[in-house]
Design an enzyme around this catalytic site. Structure first.
Site, PDB file in Angstrom:
ATOM      1  CG  HIS A  78       6.265   3.157 -16.154  1.00  0.00           C
ATOM      2  ND1 HIS A  78       7.362   3.343 -14.989  1.00  0.00           N
ATOM      3  CD2 HIS A  78       5.256   3.761 -15.421  1.00  0.00           C
ATOM      4  CE1 HIS A  78       6.742   3.646 -14.069  1.00  0.00           C
ATOM      5  NE2 HIS A  78       5.559   3.988 -14.074  1.00  0.00           N
ATOM      6  CD  GLU A  79       2.556   5.902 -16.911  1.00  0.00           C
ATOM      7  OE1 GLU A  79       1.495   5.246 -16.264  1.00  0.00           O
ATOM      8  OE2 GLU A  79       3.462   6.488 -16.531  1.00  0.00           O
ATOM      9  CG  HIS A  82       1.012   1.583 -14.022  1.00  0.00           C
ATOM     10  ND1 HIS A  82       1.149   1.083 -12.753  1.00  0.00           N
ATOM     11  CD2 HIS A  82       1.997   2.533 -14.385  1.00  0.00           C
ATOM     12  CE1 HIS A  82       2.502   1.748 -12.308  1.00  0.00           C
ATOM     13  NE2 HIS A  82       2.890   2.406 -13.275  1.00  0.00           N
TER      14      HIS A  82
END
Length: 171
Positions: A78-79, A82
């Protein structure tokens, strides 16, 4: 407050996942991405945070310890997504179509905006709010934003603006 000690096996699990997902992205885009810095200093109820310009991922040590492999499988990609979206598209909506595409197509991971880990151990203060259909628990940060008039929050289910619930402790 003394920082939590993350066992080396968990740190290795984080790095193994990170490197595998970076390799997937590198293969997809036919390039090599630098390895982001990883720190275990994220506080509060957030599982992680991507610092775009610093190319850094901060992970919540308490939630990592409590959820281990599930945390690694969900939060690390998820990170990383980004950071990869920032590198490929610049500044865009944090969980917009580019991020969802990066998660699902490039990293082959379900695109969930928020985690569903039990956050009781990391939640300092919660404030009860109500909408037309249910009770909500806002963090102190969100509660203070409402009190200062900076923002309003809406229920995702019914769309009503959340209202503070009377607790009897207000002055």
């Amino acid at each position: 407050m003394k920082p939590l000690r993350i066992p080396i096996a968990l740190q290795q699990g984080v790095m193994q996942c990170l490197r595998a997902k970076l390799a997937q992205a590198g293969e997809y885009f036919d390039c090599t991405f630098p390895e982001p810095a990883i720190s275990f200093q994220q506080r509060g109820t957030s599982a992680g945070n991507a610092w775009l310009e610093r190319w850094e991922i901060r992970l919540n040590p308490q939630l990592l310890l409590e959820n281990q492999q599930r945390f690694i499988d969900e939060v690390v990609p998820h990170e990383l997504a980004h950071l990869l979206v920032y590198r490929q598209f610049g500044r865009v909506a944090p969980h917009g179509r580019e991020w969802r595409w990066m998660m699902m197509t490039v990293l082959q991971t379900p695109a969930r905006r928020t985690h569903e880990f039990d956050s009781a151990a990391v939640r300092k203060s919660i404030f009860p709010y109500r909408c037309g259909c249910q009770q909500h628990a806002l963090t102190v940060r969100r509660h203070n934003r409402v009190i200062r008039g900076e923002t309003q929050y809406r229920c995702r289910r019914c769309g009503d603006i959340l209202q503070p619930e009377a607790t009897g402790t207000e002055r």
